[in-house]
Scaffold this motif. Structure first.
Motif, PDB file in Angstrom:
ATOM      1  N   TRP A  30      -1.160   8.476  -2.264  1.00 21.36           N
ATOM      2  CA  TRP A  30      -1.676   7.167  -1.860  1.00 21.36           C
ATOM      3  C   TRP A  30      -3.193   7.065  -1.915  1.00 21.36           C
ATOM      4  CZ3 TRP A  30      -4.824   7.966   2.239  1.00 21.36           C
ATOM      5  CH2 TRP A  30      -4.493   8.970   3.149  1.00 21.36           C
TER       6      TRP A  30
ATOM      7  N   ASN B 172       0.856  -1.171   0.000  1.00 21.60           N
ATOM      8  CA  ASN B 172       0.000   0.000   0.000  1.00 21.60           C
ATOM      9  C   ASN B 172       0.903   1.234   0.000  1.00 21.60           C
ATOM     10  OD1 ASN B 172      -1.947   1.895   0.381  1.00 21.60           O
ATOM     11  ND2 ASN B 172      -2.999   0.791   2.006  1.00 21.60           N
ATOM     12  N   ALA B 173       0.747   2.073  -1.007  1.00 28.19           N
ATOM     13  CA  ALA B 173       1.671   3.201  -1.147  1.00 28.19           C
ATOM     14  C   ALA B 173       1.694   4.070   0.100  1.00 28.19           C
ATOM     15  CB  ALA B 173       1.275   4.030  -2.358  1.00 28.19           C
ATOM     16  N   GLY B 174       0.534   4.240   0.729  1.00 33.88           N
ATOM     17  CA  GLY B 174       0.458   5.108   1.893  1.00 33.88           C
ATOM     18  C   GLY B 174       1.154   4.556   3.114  1.00 33.88           C
ATOM     19  N   GLU B 175       1.636   3.326   3.034  1.00 35.58           N
ATOM     20  CA  GLU B 175       2.321   2.773   4.192  1.00 35.58           C
ATOM     21  C   GLU B 175       3.804   3.064   4.145  1.00 35.58           C
ATOM     22  OE1 GLU B 175       1.277  -1.299   4.657  1.00 35.58           O
ATOM     23  OE2 GLU B 175      -0.771  -0.813   5.226  1.00 35.58           O
TER      24      GLU B 175
END
Ligand SMILES: Nc1ncnc2c1ncn2[C@@H]1O[C@H](COP(=O)(O)OP(=O)(O)OP(=O)(O)O)[C@@H](O)[C@H]1O
Ligand SMILES: [Mg+2]
Lengths: 248, 390
Positions: free
Chosen positions: A117, A103-106
Motif C-alpha cells: 500500500w 486506498n489499498a492500505g485500508e
C-alpha cells in the motif's frame, strides 16, 4: 439526480414536504431558503442519513431511496455537513486521506504488508497535499482537526468531499464562515470542477452576494416546499421568495 | 499416582514461581488487552464480551483438543476408560488424562506440539466465528447498548459451560492433556515463554495494522462514524472485521490459560477476570496506544499477583480477607483513573504512519492533478483483487 415528492416528518411536522427536483449532470445548483425550512433535512434524505417517509430518490437511474449512506456515497453522491464534523483527533492531512476511496492500505489484510500500500499512500498524500494547498490549509496539515478554526473546518469539509471522488456533491453551507476572498476562490474551483470534470454541485448557501453569481439554477425553499426555481435573477425577483427569504 | 500426576520435574517454587506467574499472566492479559486496545482504543468498538472469546479458547482445548488427543492415543493402541457419557467424561477424566494420555505425550513430543498448534489454530477460527456471531445482533447498536449485549453474552457462554459437562466438565471442570509433558523443567516456565512469544507476535501484528491506512480508518471511525460513512466506507462492515479479527486473537489467550493450568473449569472464566480487568488495564494505561496497554497490564498484573502471593502479610493489616480486596481494588482503581487521568497514564499521541514521509510529501512542490479521482464505483462492485474487502 432526481427526487419525486420526498417527504420527511419529525412527528407530525413535515420538515421536507413533497420536494421534487432534478439536477442535470454538470450544473451548479443553489438551494436557498430561510432558517429551518428543511434544506439540511432534504440533504440528509438525499445522502441516506434519513429515510424519507414518502417519495423516491433516483440517482443515475437507480432508485436509491432508503439506501445506506455509504452505498450512496460510493455511487458518487457525497455531501458535506453544515456543522463541520471532522475526525477531531486526526490531523488535517489524515482527515483528507481517510476520504480517499479504494486506498489499498485500508484492507484489513493488505494493511499487514506495507509494500502493497505504500505506493498508493504516497500518491494519496500528494493529492491531499495539493487539495490542501488549493484550499489554503497546507500550513495546518499537521494540526489535529480539533485545533482548526471554524472557517478552516468548513474548508476541510469541502476538501474531504472533493477527496472522496464524488461526482455529485451536496455542499451544506460550504462557505458559511469563510472570508469573501477565499469564498470566491472556492467557487471558482467549483466552476472549474464543473467545467473540467462535469461534477454536479448542489449548494446550500445563505450568502447570496457570493453564491448567486455562480449558480446555474436556483431552488428556493420555504417550509419544506420548493416554492420557486429558475435562474438567479428570476428567483430573486419572485415575490414569494422575496417575502419568505429576502424580506420586504 | 502422585508421581504419575507430577510431570513437573524440577518444579520451581518461591519467588521464582511468583515471577513466572506474573510473566504468564502478563502474557495472557496483554493479548486480551491489546486486542481490546485494537477494538476500543482505536476503532471505538467497545467489546465488553472479550471473556466470551477467552472462554471459546479454553473450551476449544477441553472439548476438541482433548477428544483429538484421546483419539490419537487410542489409535496408538492404548485403552482409555470410557468417556462418552457425561458422567464418564468427568469422572474418568483424571485417569484418562494423567495416567494414560500424558505419559504418551511425554514420549511423543511432536504429537504434543501438534496438539498445541492445533488448539491455537482452531481457537483462532472459533474465536473469530464467535466474534462474527456476536457482531450479528450487536454491531449496529450504539456503543452503550453494544456493551450491554456483549456483557450478557459472556455470562451466557459461562452458563453453557456450566451446564454442558461435555464441553468442560460442568462445574467440576476437567483436566486437559499436558502438551508440555515432554518438557523436563517446569511447565509454568515453558507456557509463560510461549505465551509471551505469542503476545509479542500479536503485538507486531496489531502494531503493523494500526500503523497503516487501515489503522487510520479505524481511528476515523472512532472519531466520527457518520463522516466515515459519508465518504463511502462501510462502517458496519469494518467494525465487524475488527471484532472478528480481534476475537480470534483473544481466543488464543484462552488456549494458553488452559494449558497453563492443565485444567479447564467454567468458573475460571468470569467476566470480572477476563473482561473487567483487561478493560481496567486499557483505561489505566491509556486507550489508543500499545505502550499504555503494556504499562497498564504490567502494573495491574504485578499488583494482583503480589497481593495474592503475599496474602498472608496483607491479611494482618486488613480486617477482611484480602481476596475480597481485589474487587474493591478494581472499582477503586477505575474511579481514581477516571477522575485524575481520564486519558490514562500514557495518553494517545498523534500517530503518523512511520515510514511514509508525510512532511516531505506535503511540502514538496510537485503539482499533481488531485482531480484524477478514481471514478466512483457502482455500489457493491469491488475491485477484482479486493474481493474479500468489506
Ligand atoms: N432530527 C430532527 N428531529 C426533529 N426535528 C428536526 C430534526 N432535524 C431537523 N428538524 C427540524 O426540521 C426543520 C428543518 O431543519 P433543517 O435543519 O433542515 O433546516 P435548514 O433549512 O437546514 O435551516 P438552516 O438554514 O438554519 O440550516 C427545523 O424546524 C428543525 O427543527
Ligand atoms: Mg441547514
Amino acid at each position: 439526480m432526481r427526487t419525486e415528492n420526498v417527504k420527511k416528518y419529525f412527528g407530525k411536522f413535515a420538515a421536507v414536504d413533497g420536494v421534487s427536483l432534478s439536477l442535470k449532470e454538470g450544473g451548479i445548483y443553489l438551494l436557498v431558503g430561510p432558517n429551518g425550512c428543511g434544506k439540511t433535512t432534504l440533504v440528509n434524505c438525499l445522502s441516506g442519513i434519513f429515510k424519507p417517509e414518502e417519495g423516491r430518490i433516483y440517482y443515475r437511474g437507480k432508485d436509491i431511496t432508503g439506501w445506506e449512506m455509504y452505498k450512496i456515497a460510493r455511487l458518487g453522491l457525497v455531501r458535506t455537513f453544515q456543522i463541520a464534523s471532522p475526525f477531531l483527533r486526526l490531523t488535517t492531512l489524515e482527515n483528507m486521506l481517510v476520504a480517499l476511496p479504494d486506498n489499498a492500505g485500508e484492507n484489513i489484510f493488505l494493511s499487514l504488508f506495507k509494500p502493497s500500500w505504500l505506493e498508493s499512500e504516497i500518491s494519496a498524500v500528494r493529492r491531499a497535499a495539493e487539495l490542501l494547498r488549493i484550499l489554503g490549509l497546507r500550513h495546518v496539515w499537521a494540526m489535529p482537526a480539533k485545533t482548526l478554526s471554524g472557517g478552516e473546518l468548513k474548508l476541510l469539509e469541502i476538501g474531504r468531499a472533493l477527496m472522496s471522488g464524488g461526482e455529485t456533491i451536496l455542499l451544506d453551507e460550504p462557505v458559511g464562515s469563510i472570508d469573501p476572498k477565499l469564498c470566491h476562490q472556492i467557487f471558482s474551483h467549483i466552476i472549474r470542477l464543473r467545467d473540467e470534470l462535469g461534477i454536479t454541485f448542489l449548494v446550500i448557501e445563505h450568502r447570496l452576494e457570493v453564491a448567486a453569481q455562480y449558480a446555474d439554477w436556483v431552488f428556493a425553499m420555504d417550509r419544506g416546499k420548493i416554492i420557486c426555481e429558475g435562474t438567479a435573477e428570476e428567483v430573486f425577483e419572485d415575490p414569494r421568495v422575496v417575502t419568505s427569504y429576502l424580506g420586504e | 499416582m502422585i508421581e504419575l500426576i507430577g510431570t513437573l520435574a524440577g518444579e520451581i517454587t518461591g519467588e521464582a514461581r511468583l515471577i513466572v506467574d506474573i510473566a504468564m499472566f502478563f502474557g495472557l492479559l496483554v493479548i486480551v488487552a491489546m486486542a481490546l486496545n485494537f477494538q476500543y482504543g482505536n476503532a471505538g468498538v467497545p467489546n465488553m464480551g472479550c471473556a466470551v472469546q477467552v472462554i471459546v479458547g479454553a473450551f476449544t482445548v477441553s472439548a476438541i483438543t482433548m477428544r483429538l488427543a484421546f483419539w490419537i492415543v487410542e489409535s496408538a493402541g492404548i485403552k482409555l476408560l470410557p468417556y462418552a457419557s457425561d458422567f464418564d467424561w468427568v469422572y474418568n477424566n483424571q485417569i484418562n488424562v494423567h495416567i494414560l494420555v500424558n505419559p504418551y505425550l511425554k514420549e511423543h513430543p511432536m504429537i504434543a506440539i501438534s496438539l498445541l498448534l492445533f488448539s491455537m489454530a482452531v481457537a483462532l477460527v472459533l474465536g473469530a466465528l464467535i466474534g462474527w456471531l456476536m457482531s450479528l445482533p450487536a454491531i449496529k447498536l450504539r456503543a452503550t447498548y453494544l456493551m450491554i449485549v456483549l456483557i450478557t453474552m459472556a455470562d451466557t457462554s459461562q452458563i453453557f459451560g456450566r451446564n454442558m459437562p461435555q464441553i468442560s466438565g460442568g462445574t467440576l471442570g476437567v483436566f486437559i492433556p499436558n502438551v508440555f509433558a515432554w518438557y523436563p523443567g517446569d511447565r509454568g516456565v515453558i507456557t509463560a515463554v510461549i505465551t509471551l512469544a505469542i503476545g509479542l507476535v500479536a503485538f507486531f501484528i496489531f502494531r503493523t495494522m494500526l500503523n497503516s491506512p487501515y489503522g487510520r480508518l479505524m481511528r476515523a471511525i472512532r472519531e466520527n462514524e457518520v463522516t466515515v460513512a459519508s465518504v463511502g466506507k462501510n462502517v458496519v462492515g469494518i467494525r465487524r472485521n475488527i471484532l472478528v479479527f480481534a476475537s480470534g486473537i483473544t481466543a488464543l489467550a484462552g488456549v494458553l490459560n488452559a494449558f497453563y493450568f492443565s485444567f479447564v473449569v467454567e468458573a475460571n472464566y468470569q467476566r470480572a477476570w477476563w473482561t473487567y480487568w483487561p478493560w481496567l488495564m486499557l483505561i489505566l494505561g491509556g486507550p489508543g496506544n500499545n505502550a499504555g496497554t503494556f504499562l497498564g497490564c504490567a502494573l495491574v498484573v504485578a499488583m494482583r499477583r503480589i497481593i495474592i502471593y503475599y496474602k498472608w502479610i496483607f491479611d494482618q493489616y486488613f480486617f477482611f480477607p484480602i481476596s475480597y480486596f481485589e474487587d474493591i481494588l478494581l472499582g477503586t482503581l477505575l474511579i481514581v483513573v477516571m477522575i485524575f487521568r481520564p486519558s490514562g497514564l500514557i495518553p494517545e499521541k498523534l500517530l503518523y504512519i512511520p515510514g511514509v514521509p508525510y512532511g516531505r510529501l506535503v511540502r514538496e512542490e510537485v503539482r499533481v492533478d488531485w482531480r484524477k479521482a478514481p471514478r466512483a464505483r457502482a455500489a457493491g462492485e469491488k475491485p477484482r483483487w479486493m474481493f474479500w474487502r468489506r
